[in-house]
Design an enzyme around this catalytic site. Structure first.
Site, mmCIF file in Angstrom:
data_model
loop_
_atom_site.group_PDB
_atom_site.id
_atom_site.type_symbol
_atom_site.label_atom_id
_atom_site.label_comp_id
_atom_site.label_asym_id
_atom_site.label_seq_id
_atom_site.Cartn_x
_atom_site.Cartn_y
_atom_site.Cartn_z
ATOM 1 N N PRO A 79 0.826 -1.217 0.000
ATOM 2 C CA PRO A 79 0.000 0.000 0.000
ATOM 3 C C PRO A 79 0.859 1.266 0.000
ATOM 4 O O PRO A 79 1.787 1.386 0.790
ATOM 5 C CB PRO A 79 -0.828 -0.107 1.286
ATOM 6 C CG PRO A 79 -0.225 -1.194 2.081
ATOM 7 C CD PRO A 79 0.656 -2.015 1.217
ATOM 8 N N GLU A 80 0.551 2.162 -0.910
ATOM 9 C CA GLU A 80 1.240 3.457 -0.947
ATOM 10 C C GLU A 80 0.294 4.505 -0.365
ATOM 11 O O GLU A 80 -0.827 4.197 0.043
ATOM 12 C CB GLU A 80 1.629 3.791 -2.383
ATOM 13 C CG GLU A 80 2.723 2.864 -2.920
ATOM 14 C CD GLU A 80 3.820 3.615 -3.670
ATOM 15 O OE1 GLU A 80 4.025 4.814 -3.402
ATOM 16 O OE2 GLU A 80 4.465 2.998 -4.522
ATOM 17 N N HIS A 124 -5.318 -14.380 9.185
ATOM 18 C CA HIS A 124 -4.280 -13.361 9.353
ATOM 19 C C HIS A 124 -4.780 -12.090 10.033
ATOM 20 O O HIS A 124 -4.148 -11.042 9.936
ATOM 21 C CB HIS A 124 -3.651 -13.035 8.004
ATOM 22 C CG HIS A 124 -2.998 -14.218 7.366
ATOM 23 N ND1 HIS A 124 -1.856 -14.804 7.875
ATOM 24 C CD2 HIS A 124 -3.356 -14.964 6.296
ATOM 25 C CE1 HIS A 124 -1.529 -15.840 7.127
ATOM 26 N NE2 HIS A 124 -2.422 -15.963 6.163
ATOM 27 N N ARG A 146 1.808 -10.949 5.850
ATOM 28 C CA ARG A 146 3.280 -10.938 5.920
ATOM 29 C C ARG A 146 3.812 -10.317 7.211
ATOM 30 O O ARG A 146 5.007 -10.382 7.487
ATOM 31 C CB ARG A 146 3.856 -10.227 4.695
ATOM 32 C CG ARG A 146 3.480 -10.992 3.417
ATOM 33 C CD ARG A 146 4.112 -10.396 2.194
ATOM 34 N NE ARG A 146 5.575 -10.480 2.250
ATOM 35 C CZ ARG A 146 6.373 -9.958 1.327
ATOM 36 N NH1 ARG A 146 5.858 -9.299 0.315
ATOM 37 N NH2 ARG A 146 7.683 -10.081 1.431
ATOM 38 N N LYS A 206 22.734 18.188 -2.632
ATOM 39 C CA LYS A 206 22.474 16.731 -2.623
ATOM 40 C C LYS A 206 22.943 16.106 -3.934
ATOM 41 O O LYS A 206 22.508 16.506 -5.015
ATOM 42 C CB LYS A 206 20.969 16.462 -2.456
ATOM 43 C CG LYS A 206 20.391 16.945 -1.136
ATOM 44 C CD LYS A 206 20.419 15.847 -0.084
ATOM 45 C CE LYS A 206 20.202 16.398 1.311
ATOM 46 N NZ LYS A 206 18.816 16.863 1.517
#
Ligand SMILES: [Zn+2]
Length: 270
Positions: free
Chosen positions: A2-3, A91, A110, A151
């Protein structure tokens, strides 16, 4: 995985189902997720009322009078609200029973997700030093340019750094750079302010589109089946290696940067 758009869609889905509901009991079926679920939650949250649910980066924050429950979906987590009488799935590791005979259940095959507690006036280390929210006013035309000075890392890795901007994950980093026409190999510190302004707009735009799209293609959060919060995205470049670019018909290329797959069009992005 999931983002940010999935997490925001989860927040919006849960909001009407849990806000103002009182907790009847807390159940921890598997303590060890990415970190241990604090066992004090059983007493801390007993009889507490959910004030609100908000989001910071990819963390969901459930607000109570005396603190916040901090939840992260990790690689495979999802949350739904079902009748408490519904049999527990294999789960489902954490459950909050609410006073209207429904339960919020945290499902995570997971087990890279997390359920943590944050006291008032405390910021747990995971939430410290986070950069601005990409969809907030804090993330303005100067944000990226200011952070980029000096950077030398590539710009894709740079925008995935949560200290720079919070919650731009691997998929949306590639998508934003494609939309902005910027090569992912460009060095962050060698990018002009104007190009960063375009990139800022692109990040906002791909994330908002994904959130809007998610709201329409989503499984119901009170549905008993499926993984609510996961939806198929319309992606322009991510996962399309060797396929024709939607702009120039050239070939999309896949490279690895900082151990993560990057997809881009060498013709359109420079
Ligand atoms: Zn192209």
């Amino acid at each position: 995985m999931p983002e940010l758009p999935e997490v925001e869609t989860t927040r919006r889905g849960l909001e009407p189902l849990i806000t103002d509901k009182k907790i009847v009991s807390i159940h921890i079926y598997k303590k060890k997720l990415r970190w241990e679920i604090p066992s004090h939650l059983k007493s801390t949250l007993n009889n507490q009322t959910v004030k609100a649910i908000s989001r910071r980066a990819k963390y969901l924050l459930v607000q109570f009078e005396h603190g916040q429950l901090v939840m992260h979906l990790g690689m495979s987590g999802s949350i739904r609200v079902v009748p408490s009488s519904e049999p527990l799935k294999k789960h489902e590791h954490f459950e909050i029973k609410l006073d209207n005979s429904t339960s919020l259940r945290f499902h995570d095959p997971r087990r890279f997700g997390s359920v943590l507690w944050q006291k008032p006036n405390e910021t747990i280390s995971l939430l410290k030093n986070l950069g601005p929210e990409p969809l907030s006013y804090e993330f303005d035309n100067n944000s990226l340019f200011k952070s980029s000075i000096g950077k030398s890392k590539n710009i894709k890795t740079f925008i995935m750094d949560s200290n720079v901007v919070a919650g731009v994950g691997n998929i949306y980093a590639s998508e934003s750079l494609f939309l902005a026409g910027i090569s992912p190999k460009r060095k962050a510190g060698k990018t002009s302010k104007n190009r960063f302004i375009i990139l800022t707009e692109s990040i906002r735009s791909v994330l908002s589109d994904a959130i809007n799209n998610g709201g329409t293609t989503l499984n119901d959060f009170s549905n008993v089946d499926g993984n609510p919060g996961y939806f198929s995205q319309v992606l322009s470049v991510y996962g399309r290696d060797n396929m024709p670019c939607i702009r120039c018909s050239g070939k999309i290329k896949k490279i690895i940067q900082n151990q993560r797959a990057t997809y881009y069009c060498p013709k359109c992005q420079h």
